[in-house]
Design a protein around this motif. Sequence first.
Motif, PDB file in Angstrom:
ATOM      1  N   SER A   1      11.611   2.225   1.722  1.00 16.80           N
ATOM      2  CA  SER A   1      13.120   2.116   1.500  1.00 16.80           C
ATOM      3  C   SER A   1      13.809   3.500   1.563  1.00 16.80           C
ATOM      4  CB  SER A   1      13.355   1.119   0.243  1.00 16.80           C
ATOM      5  OG  SER A   1      13.098   1.842  -0.724  1.00 16.80           O
ATOM      6  N   ARG A   2      12.873   4.445   1.308  1.00 13.48           N
ATOM      7  CA  ARG A   2      13.538   5.835   1.048  1.00 13.48           C
ATOM      8  C   ARG A   2      12.496   6.790   1.348  1.00 13.48           C
ATOM      9  NH1 ARG A   2      12.135   8.173  -3.873  1.00 13.48           N
ATOM     10  NH2 ARG A   2      11.457   6.738  -5.409  1.00 13.48           N
ATOM     11  N   PRO A   3      12.259   7.279   2.578  1.00 17.91           N
ATOM     12  CA  PRO A   3      11.188   8.381   2.970  1.00 17.91           C
ATOM     13  C   PRO A   3      11.409   9.544   2.146  1.00 17.91           C
ATOM     14  CG  PRO A   3      12.386   7.493   4.819  1.00 17.91           C
ATOM     15  CD  PRO A   3      13.025   6.715   3.735  1.00 17.91           C
ATOM     16  N   SER A   4      10.451  10.126   1.910  1.00 19.46           N
ATOM     17  CA  SER A   4      10.562  11.573   1.248  1.00 19.46           C
ATOM     18  C   SER A   4      10.896  12.540   2.184  1.00 19.46           C
ATOM     19  CB  SER A   4       9.105  11.792   0.684  1.00 19.46           C
ATOM     20  OG  SER A   4       8.297  12.149   1.670  1.00 19.46           O
TER      21      SER A   4
ATOM     22  N   ASP B   1       9.025   0.713  -2.022  1.00 22.16           N
ATOM     23  CA  ASP B   1       9.880   1.809  -2.374  1.00 22.16           C
ATOM     24  C   ASP B   1       9.631   3.025  -1.540  1.00 22.16           C
ATOM     25  OD1 ASP B   1      11.391   3.400  -4.380  1.00 22.16           O
ATOM     26  OD2 ASP B   1       9.665   4.261  -5.138  1.00 22.16           O
TER      27      ASP B   1
END
Length: 105
Positions: free
Chosen positions: A56-59, A53
């Motif tokens: 898939s979507r770096p902060s 997770d």
Amino acid sequence: MSSTPSTNALGMSATHRSPANGEDSLSPLEQEVLDEYSRLAGNLGDLSNILADLASRPSAEILDALRGLERKTTTVFTLLKASVYSIVLQQEIFSDEGAAQEGSP
């Protein structure tokens, strides 16, 4: 073969085989080891899902840090290029002066 559910020290449900039909049952230590392996496998699965997770979507925080790092890297690269250019230019000047001194009487 019949099995009886029980709860181990961690509060997890465990199934012990009864010695019906001449089968050996697992010792408490063997069952505890199997329970721990099961718990470890579950934790590794959870960790894998969390890492997938995150990948898939770096902060936004990570992206901001990477942008800052990119700016610093670009600045260092620019300074390095300027230093190399300065050294090359100085060498050309010195070689031109040396050639001019050798040619003068």
